[in-house]
Design an enzyme around this catalytic site. Structure first.
Site, PDB file in Angstrom:
ATOM      1  N   TYR A 122      55.241  23.913  29.945  1.00 57.42           N
ATOM      2  CA  TYR A 122      56.118  24.549  30.943  1.00 57.42           C
ATOM      3  C   TYR A 122      56.026  23.861  32.298  1.00 57.42           C
ATOM      4  O   TYR A 122      54.931  23.458  32.713  1.00 57.42           O
ATOM      5  CB  TYR A 122      55.701  26.010  31.151  1.00 57.42           C
ATOM      6  CG  TYR A 122      55.995  26.940  30.012  1.00 57.42           C
ATOM      7  CD1 TYR A 122      57.299  27.161  29.578  1.00 57.42           C
ATOM      8  CD2 TYR A 122      54.962  27.634  29.384  1.00 57.42           C
ATOM      9  CE1 TYR A 122      57.565  28.042  28.538  1.00 57.42           C
ATOM     10  CE2 TYR A 122      55.221  28.516  28.341  1.00 57.42           C
ATOM     11  CZ  TYR A 122      56.528  28.715  27.922  1.00 57.42           C
ATOM     12  OH  TYR A 122      56.781  29.590  26.902  1.00 57.42           O
ATOM     13  N   ARG A 165      30.238  50.143  49.688  1.00 56.03           N
ATOM     14  CA  ARG A 165      31.112  50.506  48.560  1.00 56.03           C
ATOM     15  C   ARG A 165      30.886  51.981  48.299  1.00 56.03           C
ATOM     16  O   ARG A 165      31.490  52.824  48.940  1.00 56.03           O
ATOM     17  CB  ARG A 165      30.796  49.626  47.358  1.00 56.03           C
ATOM     18  CG  ARG A 165      31.725  49.842  46.187  1.00 56.03           C
ATOM     19  CD  ARG A 165      31.535  48.807  45.079  1.00 56.03           C
ATOM     20  NE  ARG A 165      30.213  48.881  44.423  1.00 56.03           N
ATOM     21  CZ  ARG A 165      29.831  48.061  43.446  1.00 56.03           C
ATOM     22  NH1 ARG A 165      30.643  47.115  43.000  1.00 56.03           N
ATOM     23  NH2 ARG A 165      28.646  48.193  42.895  1.00 56.03           N
ATOM     24  N   LYS A 210      28.091  46.663  31.222  1.00 55.21           N
ATOM     25  CA  LYS A 210      29.458  47.080  31.551  1.00 55.21           C
ATOM     26  C   LYS A 210      30.439  45.966  31.216  1.00 55.21           C
ATOM     27  O   LYS A 210      30.021  44.818  30.957  1.00 55.21           O
ATOM     28  CB  LYS A 210      29.530  47.437  33.047  1.00 55.21           C
ATOM     29  CG  LYS A 210      29.267  46.263  33.970  1.00 55.21           C
ATOM     30  CD  LYS A 210      29.015  46.725  35.403  1.00 55.21           C
ATOM     31  CE  LYS A 210      28.778  45.542  36.308  1.00 55.21           C
ATOM     32  NZ  LYS A 210      28.236  45.931  37.614  1.00 55.21           N
ATOM     33  N   MET A 225      50.730  31.270  27.160  1.00 47.60           N
ATOM     34  CA  MET A 225      50.199  32.595  26.859  1.00 47.60           C
ATOM     35  C   MET A 225      49.223  32.549  25.676  1.00 47.60           C
ATOM     36  O   MET A 225      48.157  33.163  25.722  1.00 47.60           O
ATOM     37  CB  MET A 225      51.356  33.548  26.561  1.00 47.60           C
ATOM     38  CG  MET A 225      50.946  34.989  26.484  1.00 47.60           C
ATOM     39  SD  MET A 225      52.319  36.045  26.021  1.00 47.60           S
ATOM     40  CE  MET A 225      53.289  36.080  27.517  1.00 47.60           C
TER      41      MET A 225
HETATM   42  C1  LIG Z   1      27.093  45.141  38.004  1.00 51.98           C
HETATM   43  C2  LIG Z   1      25.936  45.739  38.691  1.00 51.98           C
HETATM   44  C3  LIG Z   1      24.647  45.192  38.528  1.00 51.98           C
HETATM   45  C4  LIG Z   1      24.380  43.891  37.809  1.00 51.98           C
HETATM   46  O1  LIG Z   1      24.691  42.808  38.643  1.00 51.98           O
HETATM   47  P1  LIG Z   1      24.359  41.299  38.208  1.00 51.98           P
HETATM   48  O2  LIG Z   1      24.648  40.493  39.409  1.00 51.98           O
HETATM   49  O3  LIG Z   1      25.285  40.982  37.087  1.00 51.98           O
HETATM   50  O4  LIG Z   1      22.940  41.282  37.786  1.00 51.98           O
HETATM   51  C5  LIG Z   1      23.581  45.906  39.091  1.00 51.98           C
HETATM   52  N1  LIG Z   1      23.790  47.037  39.792  1.00 51.98           N
HETATM   53  C6  LIG Z   1      25.011  47.564  39.989  1.00 51.98           C
HETATM   54  C7  LIG Z   1      25.167  48.816  40.778  1.00 51.98           C
HETATM   55  C8  LIG Z   1      26.131  46.922  39.458  1.00 51.98           C
HETATM   56  O5  LIG Z   1      27.359  47.432  39.673  1.00 51.98           O
END
Ligand SMILES: *Cc1c(COP(=O)(O)O)cnc(C)c1O
Length: 384
Positions: free
Chosen positions: A276, A147, A44, A324
């Site tokens: 800046y 969550r 992701k 930036m």
């Molecule tokens: C992002 C995520 C992971 C991976 O977590 P890491 O700490 O990067 O290994 C695993 N399971 C879920 C549900 C996640 O959202």
């Protein structure tokens, strides 16, 4: 430079991705797994900033059973890039606001989708009724993450809905840890206990076709009893423990290195301010190097007057505020520095002063956030 691509690309800002290290990290993580346990590579957020196409391109030929993404848009993007037998797990749960069209896409492509509530499952049933589509679902169980996830007491009803629909297939049951990366694992053990209690009462363990999973990177490394049928590794695959470790449980090498060229050198007399806000004053005749990289590229303003870059074997501190699109480093002690020299902004060494752990400390955040901040317009270069 390719101008046929409509996407903006900066080939002078290079994110080197060391394929062999990624492959070795996966192998080292897999070596902690039992025979037959599946490996899910979490890609992701543009593969934690490493470039999802590049990372998936490397891992498609490796023993990776699943790729996990945050949403169905990422899933659609990677589907053509992986082997047909590799599966995609989507973490964002399908819900009442997911369009019928998107639900159809998930079913057609064989995506494995999270579901977290009864309403959503009933809605999926209605959407697919009368079609011959079959949708793979993974039920997320709340065990302490707070969550997503359905309360264990309600999960039996959700599973019944899935089992009684010919369009829905219970492919997995999972949970997620809130504290697996902390030194104190007592809450993680509580979560394992909650999850096991649910698995026992629901009879899920007896269902061989249902993949049970819980472990993120930290749990994959430290909690073998949390592996179940599959581990889901993100940060560790990219070469990091969620925090710097004195005694690493397994060897991991940072996969990424970020470089940009010096585009300008400038002599600044003592007593002048730099950048800046005049937060930095030179205390000597100073040679300043301008790096064409800034907070628009993912280099946090928190690095102002705090971070450093590597030039060859030496380190040069950031002077003044990060802008930036630019920042300045003091190269007075590196007189050989020339315009065009490559500067390492993110070093692929856990202990480097320009490494991710140090940058995360400076910015008061975790290494994940430093990595994912790196913008899409940087060029990812796979080094084989
Ligand atoms: C992002 C995520 C992971 C991976 O977590 P890491 O700490 O990067 O290994 C695993 N399971 C879920 C549900 C996640 O959202």
């Amino acid at each position: 430079m390719s101008l046929d691509d409509k996407r903006l690309f900066r080939s002078d800002l290079k994110v080197n991705i060391y394929a062999a290290r990624l492959i070795r990290n996966v192998a080292n993580l897999r070596s902690l797994c039992k025979n037959g346990e599946k490996f899910c590579a979490v890609v992701k957020a543009n593969a934690y900033g490493h470039g999802v196409a590049e990372v998936v391109g490397i891992l498609r030929d490796e023993p990776v059973d699943f790729f996990a993404v945050a949403n169905i848009f990422e899933a659609v993007y990677i589907r053509p890039l992986i082997r047909p037998e590799q599966k995609i797990l989507v973490f964002e749960p399908l819900n009442l606001a997911t369009s019928r069209e998107h639900i159809g896409i998930c079913a057609q492509n064989g995506f494995h989708c999270a579901v977290s509530c009864i309403d959503a499952a009933q809605y999926l049933c209605r959407c697919l009724a009368g079609t011959d589509k079959r949708l793979n679902l993974h039920v997320n169980i709340e065990t302490g993450m707070g969550r997503l996830g359905i309360e264990p007491a309600m999960a039996a009803t959700l599973i019944d809905i899935i089992d009684s629909s010919k369009n829905l297939n219970l492919s997995g049951v999972y949970t997620h840890f809130a504290t697996a990366d902390e030194d104190d694992l007592s809450f993680a053990y509580e979560q394992i206990e909650n999850f096991n209690r649910f698995l026992d009462t629901s009879g899920i363990k007896g269902r061989k076709d249902v993949i049970v999973h819980a472990a993120n990177s930290a749990a994959a490394m430290k909690l073998p009893e949390a592996h179940f049928d599959m581990v889901r590794c993100g940060i560790a695959m990219y070469g990091y423990y969620s925090r710097s470790q004195r005694k690493p449980p397994v060897e991991l090498s940072p996969v990424m290195e970020l470089e940009a060229p010096i585009v300008h050198l400038k002599r600044i007399p003592a007593g002048r301010s730099v950048s800046y806000g005049r937060s930095y004053f030179t205390t000597r005749d100073t040679l300043s190097a301008i790096i064409p990289f800034g907070y628009s590229d993912g280099y946090s303003r928190a690095f102002s007057n705090a971070a450093c870059v590597r030039i060859g074997e030496k380190f040069a501190p950031v002077m003044g505020r990060v802008c930036m699109d630019q920042f300045m480093v003091d190269v007075t002690d590196i007189p050989s520095a020339k315009v065009g020299d490559w500067v390492t902004i993110i070093d692929s060494d856990h202990k480097s002063p320009a490494g991710i752990y140090r940058l995360a400390d400076i910015a008061g955040t975790i290494c994940y956030e430093i990595l994912i901040s790196l913008h899409h317009h940087l060029m990812r270069v796979v080094v084989r």
